[in-house]
Design a protein around this motif. Structure first.
Motif, PDB file in Angstrom:
ATOM      1  N   TRP A 120      -1.856 -16.451   2.989  1.00  8.49           N
ATOM      2  CA  TRP A 120      -1.791 -17.462   1.892  1.00  8.49           C
ATOM      3  C   TRP A 120      -1.755 -19.033   2.266  1.00  8.49           C
ATOM      4  CZ3 TRP A 120       1.996 -13.844  -1.160  1.00  8.49           C
ATOM      5  CH2 TRP A 120       1.326 -12.918  -1.499  1.00  8.49           C
ATOM      6  N   GLY A 121      -1.395 -18.843   3.576  1.00  5.53           N
ATOM      7  CA  GLY A 121      -1.089 -20.347   3.975  1.00  5.53           C
ATOM      8  C   GLY A 121       0.132 -20.850   3.895  1.00  5.53           C
ATOM      9  N   VAL A 122       1.164 -20.139   3.359  1.00 12.76           N
ATOM     10  CA  VAL A 122       2.320 -20.622   3.060  1.00 12.76           C
ATOM     11  C   VAL A 122       3.041 -20.935   4.235  1.00 12.76           C
ATOM     12  CG1 VAL A 122       4.729 -20.164   1.775  1.00 12.76           C
ATOM     13  CG2 VAL A 122       2.467 -19.522   0.705  1.00 12.76           C
ATOM     14  N   LYS A 123       2.994 -19.998   5.264  1.00  9.02           N
ATOM     15  CA  LYS A 123       3.380 -20.063   6.504  1.00  9.02           C
ATOM     16  C   LYS A 123       2.288 -20.419   7.494  1.00  9.02           C
ATOM     17  CE  LYS A 123       7.364 -16.907   7.066  1.00  9.02           C
ATOM     18  NZ  LYS A 123       8.327 -17.621   7.926  1.00  9.02           N
ATOM     19  N   LYS A 124       2.716 -21.252   8.448  1.00  9.20           N
ATOM     20  CA  LYS A 124       1.569 -22.127   9.223  1.00  9.20           C
ATOM     21  C   LYS A 124       1.231 -21.205  10.255  1.00  9.20           C
ATOM     22  CE  LYS A 124       0.603 -26.145  12.049  1.00  9.20           C
ATOM     23  NZ  LYS A 124       1.262 -27.487  12.504  1.00  9.20           N
ATOM     24  N   SER A 125      -0.137 -21.090  10.660  1.00 10.14           N
ATOM     25  CA  SER A 125      -0.878 -20.594  11.753  1.00 10.14           C
ATOM     26  C   SER A 125      -1.559 -21.813  12.438  1.00 10.14           C
ATOM     27  CB  SER A 125      -1.810 -19.370  11.581  1.00 10.14           C
ATOM     28  OG  SER A 125      -0.912 -18.372  11.024  1.00 10.14           O
ATOM     29  N   THR A 126      -1.376 -21.677  13.789  1.00 15.33           N
ATOM     30  CA  THR A 126      -1.941 -22.888  14.158  1.00 15.33           C
ATOM     31  C   THR A 126      -3.351 -22.123  15.149  1.00 15.33           C
ATOM     32  OG1 THR A 126       0.111 -23.894  14.954  1.00 15.33           O
ATOM     33  CG2 THR A 126      -1.850 -24.579  16.345  1.00 15.33           C
ATOM     34  N   SER A 127      -4.407 -22.915  14.817  1.00 13.70           N
ATOM     35  CA  SER A 127      -5.616 -22.621  15.350  1.00 13.70           C
ATOM     36  C   SER A 127      -6.179 -23.695  16.654  1.00 13.70           C
ATOM     37  CB  SER A 127      -6.695 -22.378  14.502  1.00 13.70           C
ATOM     38  OG  SER A 127      -6.867 -23.534  13.791  1.00 13.70           O
ATOM     39  N   TYR A 128      -6.934 -23.283  17.335  1.00 14.59           N
ATOM     40  CA  TYR A 128      -7.330 -23.934  18.373  1.00 14.59           C
ATOM     41  C   TYR A 128      -8.958 -24.202  18.595  1.00 14.59           C
ATOM     42  CZ  TYR A 128      -2.479 -23.176  19.387  1.00 14.59           C
ATOM     43  OH  TYR A 128      -1.097 -23.123  19.283  1.00 14.59           O
ATOM     44  N   ASP A 129      -9.380 -25.351  19.342  1.00  7.53           N
ATOM     45  CA  ASP A 129     -10.817 -25.595  19.412  1.00  7.53           C
ATOM     46  C   ASP A 129     -11.084 -25.136  20.889  1.00  7.53           C
ATOM     47  OD1 ASP A 129      -9.576 -27.199  21.027  1.00  7.53           O
ATOM     48  OD2 ASP A 129     -10.210 -29.286  20.193  1.00  7.53           O
ATOM     49  N   PHE A 130     -10.566 -24.136  21.439  1.00  5.37           N
ATOM     50  CA  PHE A 130     -11.059 -23.383  22.732  1.00  5.37           C
ATOM     51  C   PHE A 130     -10.662 -22.020  22.440  1.00  5.37           C
ATOM     52  CE2 PHE A 130      -6.840 -25.084  23.314  1.00  5.37           C
ATOM     53  CZ  PHE A 130      -5.974 -23.687  23.753  1.00  5.37           C
ATOM     54  N   PRO A 131     -11.303 -21.026  23.496  1.00  3.16           N
ATOM     55  CA  PRO A 131     -11.013 -19.868  23.370  1.00  3.16           C
ATOM     56  C   PRO A 131      -9.490 -19.104  23.458  1.00  3.16           C
ATOM     57  CG  PRO A 131     -12.933 -20.313  24.609  1.00  3.16           C
ATOM     58  CD  PRO A 131     -12.333 -21.443  24.453  1.00  3.16           C
ATOM     59  N   VAL A 132      -8.965 -18.536  22.381  1.00  5.29           N
ATOM     60  CA  VAL A 132      -7.774 -17.873  22.428  1.00  5.29           C
ATOM     61  C   VAL A 132      -8.067 -16.363  22.102  1.00  5.29           C
ATOM     62  CG1 VAL A 132      -5.366 -17.690  21.850  1.00  5.29           C
ATOM     63  CG2 VAL A 132      -6.563 -19.928  22.023  1.00  5.29           C
ATOM     64  N   ILE A 133      -7.823 -15.484  23.144  1.00  5.66           N
ATOM     65  CA  ILE A 133      -8.008 -14.082  22.831  1.00  5.66           C
ATOM     66  C   ILE A 133      -6.562 -13.282  22.874  1.00  5.66           C
ATOM     67  CG2 ILE A 133      -9.197 -12.050  23.675  1.00  5.66           C
ATOM     68  CD1 ILE A 133     -11.165 -13.740  24.922  1.00  5.66           C
ATOM     69  N   CYS A 134      -6.366 -12.575  21.751  1.00  2.00           N
ATOM     70  CA  CYS A 134      -5.179 -11.857  21.793  1.00  2.00           C
ATOM     71  C   CYS A 134      -5.447 -10.407  21.971  1.00  2.00           C
ATOM     72  CB  CYS A 134      -4.632 -12.244  20.297  1.00  2.00           C
ATOM     73  SG  CYS A 134      -3.069 -11.301  19.995  1.00  2.00           S
ATOM     74  N   VAL A 135      -4.522  -9.918  22.667  1.00  2.00           N
ATOM     75  CA  VAL A 135      -4.461  -8.442  22.744  1.00  2.00           C
ATOM     76  C   VAL A 135      -3.089  -7.973  22.280  1.00  2.00           C
ATOM     77  CG1 VAL A 135      -4.390  -6.563  24.503  1.00  2.00           C
ATOM     78  CG2 VAL A 135      -5.968  -8.470  24.906  1.00  2.00           C
ATOM     79  N   GLY A 136      -3.329  -6.895  21.464  1.00  4.42           N
ATOM     80  CA  GLY A 136      -1.933  -6.206  21.127  1.00  4.42           C
ATOM     81  C   GLY A 136      -2.149  -5.028  20.354  1.00  4.42           C
ATOM     82  N   ASN A 137      -1.168  -4.538  19.551  1.00  7.90           N
ATOM     83  CA  ASN A 137      -1.305  -3.181  18.920  1.00  7.90           C
ATOM     84  C   ASN A 137      -0.368  -3.390  17.585  1.00  7.90           C
ATOM     85  OD1 ASN A 137       1.575  -3.416  19.830  1.00  7.90           O
ATOM     86  ND2 ASN A 137       0.806  -1.834  21.295  1.00  7.90           N
ATOM     87  N   LEU A 138      -0.328  -2.357  16.760  1.00  2.00           N
ATOM     88  CA  LEU A 138       0.374  -2.354  15.727  1.00  2.00           C
ATOM     89  C   LEU A 138       1.646  -1.641  15.817  1.00  2.00           C
ATOM     90  CD1 LEU A 138      -1.936  -1.448  12.825  1.00  2.00           C
ATOM     91  CD2 LEU A 138      -1.238  -3.789  13.567  1.00  2.00           C
ATOM     92  N   SER A 139       1.658  -0.725  17.052  1.00  4.03           N
ATOM     93  CA  SER A 139       2.827   0.282  17.234  1.00  4.03           C
ATOM     94  C   SER A 139       3.761  -0.128  18.393  1.00  4.03           C
ATOM     95  CB  SER A 139       2.304   1.567  17.506  1.00  4.03           C
ATOM     96  OG  SER A 139       1.430   1.744  18.636  1.00  4.03           O
ATOM     97  N   VAL A 140       4.767   0.251  18.411  1.00  5.87           N
ATOM     98  CA  VAL A 140       5.794  -0.143  19.571  1.00  5.87           C
ATOM     99  C   VAL A 140       5.313   0.953  20.612  1.00  5.87           C
ATOM    100  CG1 VAL A 140       7.789  -0.645  18.221  1.00  5.87           C
ATOM    101  CG2 VAL A 140       7.377   1.459  18.588  1.00  5.87           C
ATOM    102  N   GLY A 141       5.649   0.822  21.849  1.00  5.51           N
ATOM    103  CA  GLY A 141       5.152   1.743  22.977  1.00  5.51           C
ATOM    104  C   GLY A 141       3.775   1.434  23.579  1.00  5.51           C
ATOM    105  N   GLY A 142       3.386   2.266  24.267  1.00  7.07           N
ATOM    106  CA  GLY A 142       2.340   1.833  25.341  1.00  7.07           C
ATOM    107  C   GLY A 142       1.036   2.213  24.859  1.00  7.07           C
ATOM    108  N   THR A 143       0.072   1.233  24.745  1.00  4.45           N
ATOM    109  CA  THR A 143      -1.215   1.356  24.429  1.00  4.45           C
ATOM    110  C   THR A 143      -2.130   0.949  25.447  1.00  4.45           C
ATOM    111  OG1 THR A 143      -1.369  -0.691  23.289  1.00  4.45           O
ATOM    112  CG2 THR A 143      -0.821   1.285  21.927  1.00  4.45           C
ATOM    113  N   GLY A 144      -1.728   0.317  26.601  1.00  7.10           N
ATOM    114  CA  GLY A 144      -2.496  -0.064  27.555  1.00  7.10           C
ATOM    115  C   GLY A 144      -2.836  -1.617  27.596  1.00  7.10           C
ATOM    116  N   LYS A 145      -1.917  -2.294  27.143  1.00  5.01           N
ATOM    117  CA  LYS A 145      -2.199  -3.862  27.011  1.00  5.01           C
ATOM    118  C   LYS A 145      -2.528  -4.404  28.041  1.00  5.01           C
ATOM    119  CE  LYS A 145       1.442  -4.571  24.564  1.00  5.01           C
ATOM    120  NZ  LYS A 145       2.102  -3.086  24.395  1.00  5.01           N
ATOM    121  N   SER A 146      -1.688  -4.118  29.323  1.00  4.79           N
ATOM    122  CA  SER A 146      -1.621  -4.575  30.654  1.00  4.79           C
ATOM    123  C   SER A 146      -2.972  -4.491  31.211  1.00  4.79           C
ATOM    124  CB  SER A 146      -0.636  -4.400  31.473  1.00  4.79           C
ATOM    125  OG  SER A 146       0.572  -4.932  31.143  1.00  4.79           O
ATOM    126  N   PRO A 147      -3.519  -2.967  31.346  1.00  2.34           N
ATOM    127  CA  PRO A 147      -4.699  -2.830  31.834  1.00  2.34           C
ATOM    128  C   PRO A 147      -6.196  -3.536  31.021  1.00  2.34           C
ATOM    129  CG  PRO A 147      -3.578  -0.973  31.765  1.00  2.34           C
ATOM    130  CD  PRO A 147      -3.038  -1.909  31.058  1.00  2.34           C
TER     131      PRO A 147
END
Length: 335
Positions: free
Chosen positions: A29-56
């Protein structure tokens, strides 16, 4: 006992759901601020705790992009003994920047490896450099909503799909399943090599991707030899040689299954993820005739084994089922 405790804590799950759901809505809703950028930012993550292979996956993206772009990785630096923003240099170690960032630093030249628990601050520090990166890869920052990445890659393990899980503390989800809607790409990781198209279709149906989302399947590819700084041993030569497998990762099961499929017999010492090996641990390990470990564990163990030639690691990479399509999606975003 721990499993029983998690079930007993089930009444907390609805509370956790409301807290995490409402937090995400404040960002939506924009109540909390998210900062966006004018260059490529790629996020790798998951919804769960534990290993899903983020480093590879981060390493896959580095290999894909580094020849044409000046890259930086930005991680939290879990369990490091430093604070604030740190850029890896010749004095870096697993204790100063964390085991996974140190692994990136050791493997890849000409990229910036950095850590900062506050990703917004970390990005501001990277962009202030005299030679700032053109692309920033955020490692394990899917829940870090203060940063609005331009492209989100969500990982979920084949044997622990988020679609079949529930929230902490009884389940493993960090946030409700609806969080997957923020992803541009969803990758089912650690898949068996012979995964059928019928099974893939069944999983995709369970994920029920939105119109803009793309689902891929990835498997782990193990090297044919174990290595250290000065030597390597073919895995087949370990068939009649006793060794100890040492793991301090979230989910060592695929590695154990793979080694056993080769007909190898071994002792398995299983530690918790990012285990801080004590002096007692090291004394015991140095009594072993041969140790095989993971690349992530190697960066923590190797400094403690300078006088010993018994420690080796098994390199891994990921193989994506439709690599050209995946690479094109990344390339189009970067452009």
């Amino acid at each position: 006992m721990m499993k029983l405790l998690r079930y007993l804590l089930f009444p907390i799950v609805p509370i956790y759901y409301l807290v995490t759901w409402f937090r995400n809505k404040l960002y939506d809703w924009g109540v909390k601020k998210s900062t966006s950028y004018d260059f490529p930012v790629i996020c790798v993550g998951n919804l769960s705790v534990g290993g899903t292979g983020k480093s590879p996956m981060i390493e896959y993206l580095i290999r894909l992009l580094k020849s044409e772009h000046h890259l930086a990785t930005l991680s939290r630096g879990y369990k490091r003994q430093t604070e604030g923003f740190v850029i890896a240099d010749e004095n870096a170690s697993a204790s100063s920047i964390g085991d996974e960032p140190f692994q990136f630093y050791q493997k890849f030249e000409d990229i910036i490896v950095s850590v900062d628990a506050n990703r917004v601050h970390g990005i501001s520090q990277l962009t202030a450099l005299s030679n700032p990166p053109e692309i920033i890869l955020l490692d394990d920052a899917y829940q870090h909503r203060k940063v609005k990445a331009g492209f989100n890659i969500l990982l979920t393990a084949f044997d622990d799909l988020y679609t079949k899980d529930i929230l902490l503390p009884t389940g493993n989800l960090r946030e409700p399943r609806q969080g997957a809607d923020r992803a541009d790409i969803i990758v089912v990781t650690k898949c068996p090599e012979n995964l059928s198209e019928e099974r893939k279709a069944h999983i995709v149906k369970g994920i029920n991707p939105l119109r803009h989302q793309h689902v891929f399947f990835a498997s782990i590819v193990y090297a044919t030899s174990v290595r250290n700084n000065s030597d390597q041993l073919e895995l087949r030569t370990l068939k009649n040689r006793p060794f100890t497998l040492v793991t301090g990762i979230a989910n060592p099961k695929p590695l154990v299954v793979y080694l056993k499929s080769l007909g190898l017999e071994f002792e398995h010492l299983k530690y918790k993820d990012h285990h801080d090996f004590s002096e007692t641990d090291i004394i015991g390990l140095k009594q072993k005739p041969l140790i095989v470990t993971t690349e992530k564990d190697m960066v923590r163990l190797q400094p403690r084994f300078k006088e010993s030639g018994v420690l080796y690691y098994l390199p891994i990479e990921i193989r994506i089922d439709r690599p050209s399509e995946f690479d094109t999606l990344i390339g189009n975003f970067v452009k």
